[in-house]
Design an enzyme around this catalytic site. Structure first.
Site, mmCIF file in Angstrom:
data_model
loop_
_atom_site.group_PDB
_atom_site.id
_atom_site.type_symbol
_atom_site.label_atom_id
_atom_site.label_comp_id
_atom_site.label_asym_id
_atom_site.label_seq_id
_atom_site.Cartn_x
_atom_site.Cartn_y
_atom_site.Cartn_z
ATOM 1 N N LYS B 209 -49.775 -37.099 -44.657
ATOM 2 C CA LYS B 209 -49.726 -36.412 -45.952
ATOM 3 C C LYS B 209 -48.383 -35.726 -46.152
ATOM 4 O O LYS B 209 -47.749 -35.867 -47.197
ATOM 5 C CB LYS B 209 -50.867 -35.389 -46.053
ATOM 6 C CG LYS B 209 -50.980 -34.750 -47.429
ATOM 7 C CD LYS B 209 -52.333 -34.087 -47.645
ATOM 8 C CE LYS B 209 -52.466 -32.829 -46.799
ATOM 9 N NZ LYS B 209 -53.738 -32.125 -47.045
ATOM 10 N N GLU B 215 -46.137 -37.135 -34.161
ATOM 11 C CA GLU B 215 -46.684 -38.313 -33.494
ATOM 12 C C GLU B 215 -46.531 -39.557 -34.367
ATOM 13 O O GLU B 215 -46.173 -40.641 -33.896
ATOM 14 C CB GLU B 215 -48.185 -38.117 -33.205
ATOM 15 C CG GLU B 215 -48.507 -37.118 -32.096
ATOM 16 C CD GLU B 215 -48.679 -35.699 -32.604
ATOM 17 O OE1 GLU B 215 -48.185 -35.392 -33.723
ATOM 18 O OE2 GLU B 215 -49.290 -34.890 -31.876
ATOM 19 N N GLY B 266 -56.932 -33.215 -44.219
ATOM 20 C CA GLY B 266 -56.909 -34.383 -43.331
ATOM 21 C C GLY B 266 -58.301 -34.828 -42.907
ATOM 22 O O GLY B 266 -58.647 -36.010 -43.004
ATOM 23 N N ARG B 267 -59.109 -33.887 -42.434
ATOM 24 C CA ARG B 267 -60.440 -34.248 -41.911
ATOM 25 C C ARG B 267 -61.418 -34.602 -43.014
ATOM 26 O O ARG B 267 -62.531 -35.042 -42.740
ATOM 27 C CB ARG B 267 -60.977 -33.117 -41.031
ATOM 28 C CG ARG B 267 -61.104 -31.770 -41.722
ATOM 29 C CD ARG B 267 -61.310 -30.659 -40.695
ATOM 30 N NE ARG B 267 -61.253 -29.321 -41.257
ATOM 31 C CZ ARG B 267 -60.139 -28.604 -41.451
ATOM 32 N NH1 ARG B 267 -58.948 -29.119 -41.157
ATOM 33 N NH2 ARG B 267 -60.180 -27.384 -41.937
ATOM 34 N N GLU B 353 -62.787 -28.109 -36.423
ATOM 35 C CA GLU B 353 -61.533 -27.712 -37.065
ATOM 36 C C GLU B 353 -61.821 -26.898 -38.338
ATOM 37 O O GLU B 353 -61.025 -26.068 -38.747
ATOM 38 C CB GLU B 353 -60.674 -28.945 -37.391
ATOM 39 C CG GLU B 353 -59.215 -28.596 -37.655
ATOM 40 C CD GLU B 353 -58.296 -29.818 -37.719
ATOM 41 O OE1 GLU B 353 -58.676 -30.810 -38.363
ATOM 42 O OE2 GLU B 353 -57.194 -29.770 -37.136
ATOM 43 N N HIS B 384 -78.532 -42.169 -20.050
ATOM 44 C CA HIS B 384 -78.162 -42.461 -18.665
ATOM 45 C C HIS B 384 -76.934 -41.655 -18.248
ATOM 46 O O HIS B 384 -76.283 -41.984 -17.264
ATOM 47 C CB HIS B 384 -77.887 -43.954 -18.489
ATOM 48 C CG HIS B 384 -79.105 -44.798 -18.703
ATOM 49 N ND1 HIS B 384 -79.860 -45.286 -17.676
ATOM 50 C CD2 HIS B 384 -79.726 -45.191 -19.840
ATOM 51 C CE1 HIS B 384 -80.879 -45.971 -18.153
ATOM 52 N NE2 HIS B 384 -80.825 -45.935 -19.473
ATOM 53 N N LYS B 499 -47.400 -26.424 -32.108
ATOM 54 C CA LYS B 499 -46.247 -27.143 -32.680
ATOM 55 C C LYS B 499 -44.955 -26.350 -32.483
ATOM 56 O O LYS B 499 -43.907 -26.915 -32.145
ATOM 57 C CB LYS B 499 -46.463 -27.367 -34.187
ATOM 58 C CG LYS B 499 -47.538 -28.401 -34.521
ATOM 59 C CD LYS B 499 -47.568 -28.668 -36.032
ATOM 60 C CE LYS B 499 -48.799 -29.462 -36.434
ATOM 61 N NZ LYS B 499 -48.930 -29.639 -37.881
#
Lengths: 525, 525
Positions: B209, B215, B266-267, B353, B384, B499
């Site tokens: 965005k 990254e 974002g999420r 978040e 399991h 950051k």
């Protein structure tokens, strides 16, 4: 040797007082503390605990805890073949799969170590024969893909280890076959894997110790049906990993069978044929033997009594300190390595299934908390996901970081004067300090409380021996914690009730109106 | 409308008293309760809360909570474009991506809904053009693979949704392109994906965005470098999803660019071009529009004031009840569907978040717990693995089950008189009852305490509209919980400190001896 409930020890009464003193690692974390709080591990790894809420006094108390509860002596007893799985009355011998740290374990005249070594040789030889094209599929094509059918410990550990070494093997010229995994009874799982695989070049490994696992047997028949429909002979495409007493043993339906016994728990079976067949087939037997050697080295170091020289023991004790005295009910595992993407899922089983217990090893109730909830995703991905809560949520979550200096593939790009691997490591260093020290701000929304504890396991590069060491570290950590809590870390009675009720549903004899009602909602009826 | 901290409401004082009464759903869970405790959702799904520690009196109190804190009115205000992201002073408009439930949102004369709809049309047209081979790679070959480069919300949601629909699309003849994802700054991630993909047939979607995500920019250059070295023109192989003000916008380095704005977190961006480009390219624009329609239907139902008719609202309130009054700090999400294997990871970001906050929406401190830890794996795999702790551990973990009557691929096998899909559903029904009712036993190790609460979302089959509904359900649940806790669920200041410190490390200006020491351990220096 004494097996006391934790709250019956004298150290248990001392620790709450120390917890009230609240040592502030937030204010004392400096270069000197970082340098002083390092424990060498095997295979070149190191364990750093500088950012934990543990001061010198606490270390002394934790040593006292280790000594009073005889942790290394209990570990030795386990190695020597004592019946440590008290619920099922079994020995616990997964260490013996990778080395002989104790006395030889003899039972009814049989040397169990010899048996494990013989099976190791057998499946290594089998893998080599496949690589040499001595086994081929029905149509005569060499095998290109190995597909493991198994669930729980027959899936999570082997899958995590395969992913952890895939890049290393591929770029190092060790990759022999691709591996895939079918686990869920959800038919979409097997159907998708089968439809995207070259069936005539596929070798299947059917893994079930008992030979009765519902999901695995359903998936076996699913696969055999597909093979038959494709005109292929299932018995030329499948091996079995099971116990010698299971219906799968010595069965002509399989090319060959490799054995484990009742002393290898599912979640501890990665070092056996359960992990060994798929890893040897994928990467070659030598790679699997390197992995075992790394684990054996870690097992040996775990015998050390001094907690400042025994990373698995110290890690275990700090975990107990956080769980029972700092009252923190979870732990996040955060590997800064994409190769370890499913390692947290394996640890989740290893830890939660081992120590998620509410009775002692003798079946008596206990009055303190045991195993925490384990979760995690690789960094830096997690930073853009749940780290918000870790930094600024109302709960404190203990963190376990893992990081490496070098990537596995050595294929990188320079952006803004640094390669991605440096950025990855820089992010990890930054997070440890951010969690520990926080940040003040006039704007409370930009304030970080700090004081959020983390440990770090670090090394040069993720290789087979490093991976073996990592795995054994966590296995031994969980074992030591189980000794402290006086639980049996080696059974899993908690999975039984669901199996019983599932059978009731499938047979139509519900015996409970709610069970019948839910079965209707879900379309079983 | 009033925005009070939760502990300033009158209902906050009433609930602890009711919590002390401890309603035993363990003893009252029968067919009648199961039938009575169902809330219809959109797209044919239903929400069952019979196995929650919630009695009639509790439902009344939770309704009182919803009314006093004006939850649906706050949701309407959000829909109408009120500035609900108080920290960043932004509107919150992800609902508008999939429908117009409130008044038109106009800003500086611009109708924002029109803008979102225009972008939706644009990327749907682009996907169609790719499917019609109007765009081709440098060598003239059609595109076969789409690779999304993004992290956090640009990765987890789109990846979870792609995996959720892949089997459905493939068996229904809707699959157009394969999709892959590159997220981690770990160079092994990009290197492995690139080395295993047919580069000349790959279309990349660069998603950021801000256009400044460390990254993502590193991975963009990694990819461009590989394309160039393969003799391919990167600008013919890449589109961008970004904001109109970012450096990536209207840039000739990309085939085309599609836009979101600051009102899409974002999420919450899976319904925008962030999820829409990759899903439309993989499965066709019609499938993505079906998904949006399912989500819009859920958004509409979430306006209902009666909590017994509003599943998102009731789910939210039960979560608050468990977190603040039953004092349970975690929630496990357990989909009995292999297709939803990464859905828990997406919810982990969405929830943790959003509500992992310790100050109010006005930046004031708060004195109660907020968002829980979210984790989960698909069933039956989890059975399991970590279910041992869920059944017999010392902590109670609230559970959220999801299940379907039919598989996606319809490819199944009959073993012991039942198909695998029936076994899957039978296991799910069995687990709910096992957790709720437990089991007595003379052997304490085989005793199950029961009283472990769970909810169930169930439906016929996982389709695009069902998936849209599921996604919107959880988005709205998290939103309502944020309103109760009076936090800003739409910013993420907790990611900033890491950051800042990462930049310090990479520039060599540590300003902190511990930060420098950790950087040395990790080989950054």
């Amino acid at each position: 040797m004494q097996y006391l409930n934790f709250d019956k020890t004298s150290i248990y009464k001392k620790l709450p007082e120390h917890a009230r003193k609240t040592f502030s690692f937030k204010n004392s974390l400096d270069a000197k503390r970082v340098e002083n709080c390092i424990v060498p591990m095997a295979a070149g790894l190191k364990y750093s605990w500088a950012a934990k809420a543990v001061d010198d006094e606490c270390v002394k108390l934790l040593q006292e805890l280790a000594d009073e509860t005889e942790l290394t002596a209990k570990y030795k007893a386990l190695l020597n073949g004592e019946m440590m799985n008290t619920g099922e009355k079994r020995k616990v011998l997964h260490h013996l799969l990778r080395g002989e740290q104790g006395q030889p374990v003899i039972e009814n005249g049989k040397n169990i170590g010899d048996f494990y070594r013989k099976e190791l040789s057998r499946f290594c030889d089998f893998a080599k024969a496949v690589h040499d094209n001595k086994y081929k599929g029905t149509t005569g094509k060499p095998f290109s893909t190995v597909i493991q059918i198994g669930i729980g410990g027959s899936d999570l550990g082997p899958r995590a280890l395969y992913l952890a070494l895939d890049n290393w093997a591929e770029t190092g010229g060790k990759k022999k076959l691709s591996a895939k995994f079918i686990s869920n009874v959800d038919p979409d799982d097997a159907s998708q894997i089968i439809s995207s695989s070259p069936l005539d070049q596929c070798l299947f490994i059917l893994v079930s110790k008992s030979g009765t696992t519902q999901e695995t047997l359903a998936n076996e028949l699913f696969v055999k049906d597909k093979l038959a429909k494709a005109g292929l002979d299932p018995s030329k495409h499948m091996i079995a990993v099971t116990s010698e007493t299971s219906p799968l043993a010595r069965n002509s339906a399989y090319l060959d069978s490799f054995y484990i016994d009742d002393y290898i728990g599912g979640r501890y079976s990665s070092s056996s044929a359960v992990g060994g067949c798929v890893l040897s087939l994928a990467f070659g037997p030598d790679v699997f033997r390197e992995f075992l050697a790394g684990a054996a080295e870690a097992d040996k170091l775990a015998l050390e009594k001094d907690i400042k020289k025994n990373a698995a023991l110290l890690d275990a004790l700090i975990g107990v300190w956080e769980r029972n005295f700092l009252k923190l009910p979870y732990t996040a595992v955060l590997p800064y390595s994409q190769a370890l993407s499913r390692f947290p899922a394996h640890l989740q089983q290893m830890d939660m299934e081992s120590n998620g217990k509410r009775v002692s090893r003798d079946g008596e109730p206990i009055n303190y908390e045991t195993g925490p909830v384990i979760f995690g995703e690789p960094g830096t991905n997690g930073q853009h996901s749940f780290y918000q809560l870790l930094h600024q949520g109302t709960s404190v979550i203990p963190l376990q970081f893992i990081g490496f200096t070098e990537s596995q593939r050595g294929d990188d790009v320079t952006v803004d004067n640094s390669i991605s691997q440096k950025k990855l490591a820089a992010n990890l260093a930054a997070q440890i300090v951010a969690f520990a020290k926080g940040q003040e701000s006039g704007d409370r929304n930009k304030e970080f409380p700090g004081g959020r504890p983390s440990s770090l396991i670090y090394g040069k590069r993720l290789t087979p021996s490093v991976l073996g060491n990592l795995l054994a570290h966590y296995e031994n950590k969980v074992m030591f914690q189980g000794f402290v809590w006086n639980v049996n870390s080696f059974d899993q009675e908690g999975v039984q009730l669901g199996k019983i009720l599932t059978k009731k549903v499938l047979s139509g004899n519900y015996g409970d109106s709610a069970l019948e009602a839910y079965s209707k909602l879900l379309g079983v009826i």
